[in-house]
Write a protein that holds these residues in place. Structure first.
Motif, PDB file in Angstrom:
ATOM      1  N   VAL A  61       0.842  -1.207   0.000  1.00  0.00           N
ATOM      2  CA  VAL A  61       0.000   0.000   0.000  1.00  0.00           C
ATOM      3  C   VAL A  61       0.872   1.251   0.000  1.00  0.00           C
ATOM      4  N   VAL A  62       1.899   1.256   0.855  1.00  0.00           N
ATOM      5  CA  VAL A  62       2.826   2.386   0.893  1.00  0.00           C
ATOM      6  C   VAL A  62       3.482   2.586  -0.473  1.00  0.00           C
ATOM      7  N   CYS A  63       3.891   1.495  -1.090  1.00  0.00           N
ATOM      8  CA  CYS A  63       4.556   1.564  -2.393  1.00  0.00           C
ATOM      9  C   CYS A  63       3.658   2.188  -3.450  1.00  0.00           C
ATOM     10  N   ILE A  64       2.424   1.744  -3.521  1.00  0.00           N
ATOM     11  CA  ILE A  64       1.503   2.266  -4.537  1.00  0.00           C
ATOM     12  C   ILE A  64       1.206   3.743  -4.294  1.00  0.00           C
ATOM     13  N   VAL A  65       0.953   4.099  -3.046  1.00  0.00           N
ATOM     14  CA  VAL A  65       0.633   5.491  -2.722  1.00  0.00           C
ATOM     15  C   VAL A  65       1.837   6.394  -2.983  1.00  0.00           C
ATOM     16  N   TRP A  66       3.001   5.994  -2.514  1.00  0.00           N
ATOM     17  CA  TRP A  66       4.201   6.813  -2.703  1.00  0.00           C
ATOM     18  C   TRP A  66       4.564   6.942  -4.181  1.00  0.00           C
ATOM     19  N   THR A  67       4.354   5.900  -4.952  1.00  0.00           N
ATOM     20  CA  THR A  67       4.681   5.966  -6.377  1.00  0.00           C
ATOM     21  C   THR A  67       3.859   7.037  -7.069  1.00  0.00           C
ATOM     22  N   LEU A  68       2.613   7.170  -6.676  1.00  0.00           N
ATOM     23  CA  LEU A  68       1.753   8.200  -7.261  1.00  0.00           C
ATOM     24  C   LEU A  68       2.136   9.590  -6.779  1.00  0.00           C
ATOM     25  N   ASP A  69       2.644   9.673  -5.546  1.00  0.00           N
ATOM     26  CA  ASP A  69       2.925  10.973  -4.939  1.00  0.00           C
ATOM     27  C   ASP A  69       4.383  11.383  -5.067  1.00  0.00           C
ATOM     28  N   ASN A  70       5.300  10.442  -4.883  1.00  0.00           N
ATOM     29  CA  ASN A  70       6.735  10.738  -4.915  1.00  0.00           C
ATOM     30  C   ASN A  70       7.465   9.474  -5.353  1.00  0.00           C
ATOM     31  N   ARG A  71       7.673   9.358  -6.657  1.00  0.00           N
ATOM     32  CA  ARG A  71       8.213   8.117  -7.219  1.00  0.00           C
ATOM     33  C   ARG A  71       9.596   7.786  -6.664  1.00  0.00           C
ATOM     34  N   ASP A  72      10.423   8.801  -6.446  1.00  0.00           N
ATOM     35  CA  ASP A  72      11.767   8.548  -5.934  1.00  0.00           C
ATOM     36  C   ASP A  72      11.732   7.944  -4.536  1.00  0.00           C
ATOM     37  N   MET A  73      10.836   8.436  -3.702  1.00  0.00           N
ATOM     38  CA  MET A  73      10.714   7.891  -2.358  1.00  0.00           C
ATOM     39  C   MET A  73      10.302   6.423  -2.420  1.00  0.00           C
ATOM     40  N   ALA A  74       9.334   6.113  -3.275  1.00  0.00           N
ATOM     41  CA  ALA A  74       8.887   4.731  -3.416  1.00  0.00           C
ATOM     42  C   ALA A  74       9.991   3.844  -3.965  1.00  0.00           C
ATOM     43  N   PHE A  75      10.829   4.407  -4.823  1.00  0.00           N
ATOM     44  CA  PHE A  75      11.887   3.611  -5.435  1.00  0.00           C
ATOM     45  C   PHE A  75      12.966   3.232  -4.435  1.00  0.00           C
ATOM     46  N   TYR A  76      13.365   4.172  -3.591  1.00  0.00           N
ATOM     47  CA  TYR A  76      14.558   3.992  -2.778  1.00  0.00           C
ATOM     48  C   TYR A  76      14.301   3.493  -1.353  1.00  0.00           C
ATOM     49  N   GLN A  77      13.136   3.727  -0.804  1.00  0.00           N
ATOM     50  CA  GLN A  77      12.954   3.514   0.627  1.00  0.00           C
ATOM     51  C   GLN A  77      12.475   2.103   0.952  1.00  0.00           C
ATOM     52  N   LEU A  78      12.987   1.571   2.052  1.00  0.00           N
ATOM     53  CA  LEU A  78      12.634   0.221   2.494  1.00  0.00           C
ATOM     54  C   LEU A  78      11.132   0.069   2.698  1.00  0.00           C
ATOM     55  N   GLN A  79      10.495   1.107   3.242  1.00  0.00           N
ATOM     56  CA  GLN A  79       9.063   0.993   3.538  1.00  0.00           C
ATOM     57  C   GLN A  79       8.251   0.607   2.303  1.00  0.00           C
ATOM     58  N   ALA A  80       8.694   1.088   1.137  1.00  0.00           N
ATOM     59  CA  ALA A  80       7.969   0.806  -0.103  1.00  0.00           C
ATOM     60  C   ALA A  80       8.526  -0.394  -0.852  1.00  0.00           C
ATOM     61  N   ARG A  81       9.584  -1.002  -0.332  1.00  0.00           N
ATOM     62  CA  ARG A  81      10.204  -2.148  -1.002  1.00  0.00           C
ATOM     63  C   ARG A  81      10.126  -3.434  -0.183  1.00  0.00           C
ATOM     64  N   ALA A  82       9.810  -3.317   1.100  1.00  0.00           N
ATOM     65  CA  ALA A  82       9.809  -4.495   1.960  1.00  0.00           C
ATOM     66  C   ALA A  82       8.826  -5.560   1.473  1.00  0.00           C
ATOM     67  N   TRP A  83       7.738  -5.147   0.832  1.00  0.00           N
ATOM     68  CA  TRP A  83       6.748  -6.114   0.375  1.00  0.00           C
ATOM     69  C   TRP A  83       7.332  -7.085  -0.645  1.00  0.00           C
ATOM     70  N   GLU A  84       8.317  -6.629  -1.427  1.00  0.00           N
ATOM     71  CA  GLU A  84       8.902  -7.499  -2.441  1.00  0.00           C
ATOM     72  C   GLU A  84       9.688  -8.635  -1.784  1.00  0.00           C
ATOM     73  N   MET A  85      10.431  -8.318  -0.729  1.00  0.00           N
ATOM     74  CA  MET A  85      11.156  -9.356   0.002  1.00  0.00           C
ATOM     75  C   MET A  85      10.212 -10.196   0.851  1.00  0.00           C
ATOM     76  N   ALA A  86       9.181  -9.545   1.401  1.00  0.00           N
ATOM     77  CA  ALA A  86       8.167 -10.295   2.151  1.00  0.00           C
ATOM     78  C   ALA A  86       7.455 -11.295   1.245  1.00  0.00           C
ATOM     79  N   ALA A  87       7.286 -10.931  -0.029  1.00  0.00           N
ATOM     80  CA  ALA A  87       6.652 -11.855  -0.979  1.00  0.00           C
ATOM     81  C   ALA A  87       7.472 -13.134  -1.099  1.00  0.00           C
ATOM     82  N   GLY A  88       8.793 -12.989  -1.154  1.00  0.00           N
ATOM     83  CA  GLY A  88       9.642 -14.172  -1.198  1.00  0.00           C
ATOM     84  C   GLY A  88       9.494 -15.015   0.048  1.00  0.00           C
ATOM     85  N   GLY A  89       9.422 -14.356   1.215  1.00  0.00           N
ATOM     86  CA  GLY A  89       9.229 -15.092   2.460  1.00  0.00           C
ATOM     87  C   GLY A  89       7.908 -15.841   2.485  1.00  0.00           C
TER      88      GLY A  89
END
Length: 653
Positions: free
Chosen positions: A179-207
């Motif tokens: 959710v953070v990733c989708i919202v941040w991407t619409l509002d601030n793409r760089d923040m969504a790209f670089y920050q753990l909060q918006a990327r943790a779901w990708e690693m959680a998906a692997g888990g």
């Protein structure tokens, strides 16, 4: 074969690193190769969750041992690359570049480089080719996840033992981060790209896939279809997504889902992942990833990145260096270090890391100026040789008076106007005469123009002010409009400032994804409306576009001098007119219909064949398109015609 080794995961790494390398070397067709990093994230999440969960189930998990194993895997090759780029920078980089490199090495080794790069600029910006360790942002995100994942699972396991609760905890992380990733991407793409909060779901998906895979048993046929669908999603992302896409956001679900399907299929002898080439590349993927980006930046630094033979050589060298890094650094140090006591090994790894980080910090402080030839320092100074009141008058958007209080001319525009205003001050007919200046970076002075990024509301207010109040602004005084107009129409030579080539930076009635005839027609109408309204009240001067060099002039000259090959920077007049022909035609129409007068800088900055970014070893620009305080003085004869009406028609048109 190592116990627990999975050929499909190793082969999947090969696909990921190959996509990233080909993308960064700008191989046509791999427009979404940056998504290879997302594949790596899922793999990391899968493997780290497996290590923690299996350790907890066997009652042998050690938090310190987990961190040490990650450090053993990551630190040695990363330290080697950081040392290599610091050595290369000693010979190749100007003062502030070397200081920046020191900062980036430090932050990469402290695993906070993702935060640093978020603060500086976007991943897809042209400035990325000046950052030798930009790719370490993903290592920082992974390390931050490594720090938190075992702590989370340990806490859950302590109070609610079992995989079910661990799955629910990871599912919560997945949903919240997505959710953070989708919202941040619409509002601030760089923040969504670089920050753990918006990327943790990708690693959680692997888990989650690791935990679910223990319950799901696929038939051979189902596994084959599952893998095929997964690779279709991954490859489609590599080929379809590009730097202009809203990434990561919901689009990242494509490679993430694809990677999850491949992991779930778990086909050890697949043609996708089981080939000898895939296994070889997969084993070396980490080292190849580490070494390839400094080679990309090095070629960009030497202005060779557009030459096919050098690109091929760069890709080959990435693989070669990755191989030797794997054979000489990764493998032996992992084997040898296990013979040490854990505490001794940890101290050795951390000591090496901190030693290089401290050296990098010292470089960040000074840039070690003594390493540079004296003449190179001249170009460092030219990079700062700009309007001394830029922050006060341009960046603030507030009006300023240059010269005396008796205002003789009004100047409006963007940063290009800022580069000319001091030359106009030097052109004034008396000490009492003054220049009224008002402008804002990236702000086009055309009625109704709105920035595409919609972040610069101050610009819109400035344009509205001009339309409403221009009649009362020093009535009768000449007005000069100076803008980087072609940039607003066509974008930059590189994807800079969020306006890639072929994309308009402004809009009027509606936004256009590309510069179309319809947009140009609307722009022409608005420009003429503006020019005619202003010219009806006073003498109006429209300045032709300043030549854009396409490269940072003093930086390129300084770098060349460091390599022992002094150079001059220029573009052809043919290239100039190809870039600015439309703006010229609109300005000519404003002259014919509205009586606007034209100021043409080309006779002062160009000869019959070339427009110069430097003359006789002196830079005329402080970057790629802004005149410095030397270059703008060449325009003084042109600007004096504003105060000599008798010669306007012959000298200024």
């Amino acid at each position: 074969m190592n116990k627990g080794f999975r050929k499909d995961i190793n082969g999947l790494r090969a696909w990921a690193v190959l996509a990233v390398v080909l993308y960064h070397f700008a191989i046509p067709g791999i427009s979404g190769g940056f998504a290879g990093v997302d594949v790596f994230f899922v793999i990391s999440g899968y493997l780290m969750t497996a290590i923690v969960i299996l350790g907890l189930e066997g009652e042998r998990f050690s938090l310190g041992g987990f961190y040490l194993a990650r450090a053993r895997r990551i630190f040695p090759a990363l330290i080697a690359v950081c040392v290599a780029v610091l050595i290369a920078g000693w010979f190749l980089l100007m003062l502030d570049e070397y200081q920046q490199l020191g900062r980036h090495v430090r932050d990469s080794l402290l695993f906070i480089s993702n935060v640093r790069y978020f603060k500086e600029s976007g991943y897809f910006d042209s400035a990325s080719h000046e950052k030798w360790l930009l790719h370490t942002w993903s290592l920082s995100v992974e390390w931050q996840f490594y720090m938190l994942l075992p702590v989370l699972l340990l806490l859950v396991w302590k109070f609610f033992p079992g995989r079910r609760k661990a799955l629910l905890a990871l599912a919560a992380v997945f949903v919240a981060s997505l959710v953070v990733c989708i919202v941040w991407t619409l509002d601030n793409r760089d923040m969504a790209f670089y920050q753990l909060q918006a990327r943790a779901w990708e690693m959680a998906a692997g888990g989650l896939i690791f935990l679910l895979s223990q319950r799901v048993r696929l038939s051979a046929l189902a596994a084959r279809y599952c893998e095929w669908l997964g690779f279709i999603l991954i490859v489609a992302t590599f080929l379809w997504v590009d730097a202009q896409s809203l990434w990561p956001g919901w689009l990242a679900l494509m490679p993430i889902s694809g990677t999850c399907l491949v992991l779930l299929a778990a086909r050890e002898h697949s043609h996708w992942t089981g080939t000898a080439a895939a296994q070889w590349l997969g084993s070396r993927s980490y080292s190849i990833y580490l070494w390839h980006w400094p080679l990309v930046v090095g070629l960009a630094n030497l202005e060779l990145l557009s030459q096919v033979q050098w690109v091929v050589a760069g890709i080959a060298l990435s693989v070669v260096l990755g191989h030797f890094s794997y054979v000489l650094i990764e493998t032996p140090l992992r084997k040898q270090s296990r013979a040490w006591r854990p505490r001794r090994e940890a101290l050795a790894l951390v000591a090496c890391l901190l030693l290089v980080a401290i050296a990098a910090q010292l470089i960040r402080k000074t840039g070690i100026p003594d390493r540079l030839p004296a003449e190179v320092a001249t170009f460092e100074a030219q990079r700062e040789n700009r309007n001394p009141r830029q922050a006060e008058c341009l960046d603030s958007g507030e009006p300023c008076i240059y010269g005396g209080e008796d205002v003789q001319v009004v100047v409006l525009g963007d940063s290009h106007a800022d580069t000319v205003v001091t030359a106009l001050e030097a052109s004034l007919p008396s000490e009492q005469a003054g220049v009224y200046f008002r402008g804002m970076p990236g702000c086009l002075m055309v009625f109704g123009a709105k920035k595409v990024d919609e972040e610069r509301t101050g610009c819109l207010q400035l344009v509205d002010w001009l339309e409403a109040d221009h009649q009362t602004l020093y009535p009768g005084m000449p007005m000069v409009l100076i803008d980087r107009t072609s940039f607003h129409l066509w974008g930059g030579h590189d994807p800079e400032e969020g306006v890639p080539l072929g994309t308009p930076g402004v809009y009027f009635s509606k936004k256009y994804a590309e510069t179309t005839p319809e947009f140009l027609q609307e722009f022409r109408a608005q420009y003429l409306k503006t020019a005619c309204s202003l010219a009806a009240e006073r003498p109006l001067y429209l300045m032709r576009p300043i030549p854009e060099m396409g490269i940072n002039v003093p930086l390129a000259m300084g770098r060349s001098l460091l390599r022992g090959s002094p150079r001059e920077v220029f573009i052809t007049r043919e290239a100039y007119h190809a870039r600015h022909a439309f703006v010229w035609s609109v300005q000519d129409e404003a002259r014919e219909k509205c009586g606007a007068r034209i100021l043409d800088p080309l006779p002062y900055l160009c000869d019959d064949e070339r427009c110069y970014g430097s003359k006789d070893g002196t830079a005329l620009y402080y970057d790629d398109d802004h005149l410095n305080e030397v270059g703008n003085r060449l325009l003084v004869p042109m600007l004096k015609t504003i105060f000599a009406p008798a010669v306007i028609d012959s000298a200024a048109q």
